[in-house]
Design an enzyme around this catalytic site. Structure first.
Site, PDB file in Angstrom:
ATOM      1  N   TRP B  19      -2.053  -4.723   0.990  1.00 17.12           N
ATOM      2  CA  TRP B  19      -1.430  -3.556   0.388  1.00 17.12           C
ATOM      3  C   TRP B  19      -1.082  -3.806  -1.063  1.00 17.12           C
ATOM      4  CZ3 TRP B  19      -1.616   1.162  -0.048  1.00 17.12           C
ATOM      5  CH2 TRP B  19      -0.539   2.039  -0.210  1.00 17.12           C
ATOM      6  N   GLY B 142       4.604   5.140   3.762  1.00  8.09           N
ATOM      7  CA  GLY B 142       3.978   6.311   4.354  1.00  8.09           C
ATOM      8  C   GLY B 142       2.826   5.855   5.226  1.00  8.09           C
ATOM      9  N   LYS B 197       9.259   2.274  12.901  1.00  3.70           N
ATOM     10  CA  LYS B 197       8.000   2.732  13.484  1.00  3.70           C
ATOM     11  C   LYS B 197       7.240   1.550  14.080  1.00  3.70           C
ATOM     12  CE  LYS B 197       5.014   1.272  10.429  1.00  3.70           C
ATOM     13  NZ  LYS B 197       3.876   0.976   9.796  1.00  3.70           N
ATOM     14  N   ARG B 261      -0.936  -4.789  13.859  1.00  2.00           N
ATOM     15  CA  ARG B 261      -0.611  -5.962  14.660  1.00  2.00           C
ATOM     16  C   ARG B 261       0.387  -5.634  15.755  1.00  2.00           C
ATOM     17  NH1 ARG B 261       0.110  -9.764   9.482  1.00  2.00           N
ATOM     18  NH2 ARG B 261       0.847  -7.764   8.727  1.00  2.00           N
TER      19      ARG B 261
END
Lengths: 553, 339
Positions: B19, B142, B197, B261
């Protein structure tokens, strides 16, 4: 004192006496510049007119303030007539100028060094003359009545390096005198002082306040034009290096608790001033100040106000029949008698963001770094004010001041006994909400002395723990006297000025003549995670909550 | 002009993972120069030589104005005005302490860490504010699976900050024809959404391991959002945030993605393997495992109603099978009849 230069003794506030017209003019011009450029000046004027007419309808003037009301009415009558005519006939800008002239004149304070000298020297004697009581020695009696604590020398040094904005907690109308005199005791020059306009309804007070650097803040005026003028006055005085003080809580705390919510409007002017002062490499320092009073003159009406608002139909007030004049004298008598004193603590100074500062006035960051205000105030490569960014900074500063108000609070025996008694009593009536609890009968409110004493001991242990974690300060009495002694002192002094006894000890029973007053004095220890339904983790970080039953946590 | 301003600036990316690399690529279009700081010296050389991050972002040719370094002094040499924090959440505080002296305070910091400090339950922005001499911090979070963005697929993200200035900078610097940036003032909510999340991802993997269908998935995601948002509210987050990209959006992307993962761990648990066996055989360290433990412990202490989190926690302990956990969810004593 006599070896001080004029500058040392009176400091930057002298500017105000020499250059008052200049200060008034700059506020006028600055505000005019800001508002004239607004496209929709009309709604601004209409809002001001509407709110001012409402305010004047509600205003109940006394003999002294009647001329002020008349002047206000004349102004707004003119404004109304003007707004009824077209823009071509009556320039809106001209109307704005009239309003600005009126407001700037009302707000701006002045400073006369002779008056200052007179007050400083006579204050200690003034009380004695009032009372004409035998056995009270003339002399520096008032000095010993105010116990001043905190980093005074550091503050003296910082006052020469930059502009100080002192922000005290606010409990009572005597705060104005206490703060002003404490500033003097701290060896600082006099400050420009934001005082509520209501204090100026007394001709004697008004005479002095007007000449001691006080500027007026009228909380009854909510319109944007007034607020802008007020902010600019604060901003410009800070920017000119004039030390200032105002109460960020707005009015007196009605519940007796340490403030947990602040008014951010004036506070924001500190950052605005800092942006401007960067170019001169000067700093603005924010200094919190806390006061601990064993008794507050106006406690009765304050707690009534608070409970009325919080409880509405659920609160049934009890009338007090004592005249204000008698109460004031009684208060002064109690204060001057024997051991009663007021504790004032000057807190650790901060920068305009709420960071601690060191001896040299440098802002301390984490891990040994230094924070440069210039860097925090640089956006898109330029040092500039930025409304959104600075609003966030001010909000943060507000939170830090609230935290300091709590951590710099000096806990005195009166708070502890009131709190311990109240909370112990609550355990007996777990189902009652605040307003029903306050209606307990005299018998229901009594506790065996032993239980009360044990409660005091438990609360004291928790306070010691909080002190070790730097969450508050304990007064000397609490630190060095044994349990029974400070309990006795606390019970004696708590609310001693009131005609009802807040805590009465008779025949091994503790009771109270007035449970609402007890609640008021108990509230000074709310916000520390100590009360019955407190969650220490959350409530220490975010004070000001009420629990399910309506009690301040 | 603002565009001209940014085009002269330098950006520092801390962390050379997938990222971090993709973000570096996105921002390089708008600024003069980007430096990626990474620990692995060999990877640094490889990136500078081949203009690709083979280990974490293969297939992506980096722009010419991106360079890599493993030396801190070099990293800060260009006086970056923007710092992207893309390091694992476990080392946030340690690294922030270490790096604090390099910051001037002028920097705008964007962090992309979807995790919290477990002992204190502080979010990454809170930790950064405690350890760095900077104040203007934002979080970027996001439904942003790095692989898909790398391939140029369209995506959107949320940048949350107290400061409009930071949000606007984020919009100016990260937007591209295929990447849209939205702003939010709910920093705490966005950060908790990103952390929580991962718990849902484990649950979702377990569900798929049981080969449940779309009803069950929808049930899990929706009630998961309800549970997550109620929890975050305690810490000051807003429930509406969870209806958006950083909440629901991210749940959809992560919970259905085999490359997550956390999802993988959940799936293997759902198929009956124990956590120890999974960690041994696959060597995966999933952020969600630690987050579940910490959140479940707090929820138990505070007596909160969090059936999904408790279910995942029990599943991780081997106390229940996935099937039992699912059954317990459907039959959990409800605190209210309302959704």
């Amino acid at each position: 004192m006599s070896t001080d230069t004029i500058d040392d003794r009176y400091g930057p506030l002298l500017t105000l006496s020499e250059r008052r017209p200049e200060v008034v003019d700059s506020v006028y011009l600055q505000t005019l510049k800001e508002l004239e450029s607004i496209e929709l000046l009309e709604p601004l004027l209409e809002e001001a007119l509407y709110q001012e007419r409402l305010r004047l309808r509600r205003m109940r003037p006394n003999l002294f303030t009647w001329p002020r009301k008349r002047r206000d009415q004349q102004l707004w009558s003119q404004i109304q007539k003007g707004l009824l005519r077209s823009k071509a006939e009556v320039s809106r800008s001209e109307l704005l100028k009239k309003i600005l002239a009126h407001y700037t004149e009302e707000i701006a304070g002045s400073f006369e060094s002779k008056v200052y000298d007179f007050v400083i020297q006579s204050l200690p004697y003034g009380f004695n003359a009032f009372l004409n009581a035998p056995g009270i020695r003339l002399g520096k009696k008032l000095d010993s009545k105010i116990k001043l604590l905190g980093p005074i020398e550091r503050l003296q040094k910082l006052s020469k390096q930059g502009t100080i904005l002192m922000v005290p907690t606010h409990l009572s109308n005597i705060d104005s005198i206490v703060v002003g005199y404490s500033i003097f005791l701290a060896g600082l020059p006099p400050f420009s002082y934001g005082a509520g306009l209501n204090l100026f309804s007394n001709p004697v007070l008004s005479f002095f306040m007007n000449r001691l650097g006080a500027y007026t803040v009228d909380r009854a005026k909510q319109n944007s034009i007034y607020k802008r003028v007020l902010k600019n006055y604060s901003y410009l005085t800070l920017q000119k290096g004039i030390h200032s003080v105002f109460f960020p809580g707005g009015g007196r705390g009605r519940s007796g608790a340490v403030e947990s919510r602040l008014k951010l409007g004036l506070l924001g002017t500190a950052i605005d001033a800092q942006v401007q002062l960067l170019s001169q490499n000067k700093r603005v320092f924010i200094v919190p100040m806390t006061m601990s009073y064993p008794f507050v003159l106006e406690a009765r009406s304050l707690i009534d106000d608070y409970l009325n608002e919080a409880g509405r139909y659920r609160y049934l007030p009890v009338d007090s029949s004592v005249l204000p004049a008698v109460k004031t004298l009684h208060f002064l008598w109690r204060l001057l008698k024997e051991e009663s004193h007021l504790t004032v603590r000057i807190g650790e100074p901060m920068d305009v963001f709420g960071n601690s500062v060191d001896e040299e006035g440098q802002s301390l960051g984490p891990n040994g770094t230094l924070i440069q205000p210039r860097e925090w105030l640089t956006s898109l490569g330029e040092v500039q004010a930025s409304p959104d960014r600075d609003r966030v900074y001010t909000h943060e500063l507000g939170k830090k001041i609230v935290a300091r108000f709590h951590s710099e609070n000096t806990v005195i025996p009166s708070f502890v006994v009131a709190f311990s008694y109240f909370e112990e009593l609550r355990k007996q009536y777990p189902g009652l909400d605040l307003f029903h609890f306050l209606r307990l009968s005299v018998e229901q409110r009594s506790l065996p002395y032993d239980r009360f004493r044990q409660s005091c001991g438990r609360v004291y242990d928790r306070l010691k723990d909080l002190e070790s974690r730097r969450c508050l300060h304990l007064s000397d009495e609490l630190k060095y006297l044994d349990l029974n002694d400070w309990i006795r002192l606390g019970v004696e002094r708590c609310g001693a000025v009131h005609s009802d006894r807040v805590i009465r000890l008779e025949d091994e029973t503790v009771s109270t003549d007035d449970l609402t007053l007890l609640y008021y004095y108990r509230n000074r220890l709310s916000g520390y995670g100590l009360s019955l339904h407190a969650d220490p983790e959350i409530d220490l970080r975010k004070p000001g909550r009420t629990d399910e039953k309506g009690f301040l946590v | 002009m603002k565009k001209d301003f940014w085009s002269e600036q330098s950006v520092l990316v801390l962390g050379g993972g997938a990222w971090g690399t993709v973000l570096a690529q996105l921002v390089s279009a708008h600024v003069r120069q980007v430096t990626i700081w990474m620990r692995d010296e060999d990877l640094v050389r490889s990136v500078n030589a081949t203009r690709t991050n083979e280990d974490y972002a293969s297939g992506l040719t980096l722009e010419k104005n991106i360079k890599a370094t493993h030396e801190l002094d070099q990293a800060f040499q260009e006086n970056p005005l923007i710092v992207l924090w893309a390091l694992p959440s476990k080392i946030t505080r340690e690294k922030a302490c270490e790096l604090s002296a390099h910051f001037s305070g002028r920097e705008l910091i964007f962090h992309a860490t979807k995790g919290i400090e477990l002992e204190s339950l502080k979010t990454t922005s809170e930790v950064l504010l405690e350890e760095l001499p900077c104040r203007r911090v934002g979080v970027i979070s996001g439904p942003n699976l790095a692989d898909e963005i790398k391939q140029g697929q369209p995506a959107a993200t949320v940048i949350a900050s107290d400061f409009r200035e930071v949000i606007q900078a984020g919009i100016d610097l990260f937007s591209s024809p295929r990447f849209r940036v939205y702003g939010s003032k709910d920093v705490v909510g966005v950060e908790w959404a990103g952390a929580l999340k991962n718990i849902m991802a484990i649950a979702s993997g377990a569900l798929d391991g049981l080969q449940m269908g779309w009803n069950a998935r929808a049930y899990l995601y929706t009630r998961g959002i309800a549970e997550m948002s109620r929890f975050a509210e305690i810490f000051g987050g807003k429930r509406e945030t969870f209806m958006g990209l950083s909440g629901f959006g991210d749940v959809i992307a992560t919970c259905s993605s085999a490359s997550s993962r956390n999802y993988q761990v959940g799936k293997l648990l759902g198929q009956g393997q124990t956590l120890e066996a999974i960690l041994e055989s696959t060597g995966i360290t999933a952020e969600g495992v630690r987050t579940t433990r910490a959140v479940a412990a707090y929820a138990r202490r505070q007596e909160l109603h969090m059936p999904i989190t408790f279910g995942v926690d029990a599943l991780l302990d081997g106390k229940v099978t996935a099937a039992q956990a699912l059954q317990a969810l459907v039959q959990s004593p409800s605190s209210s009849i309302w959704e």
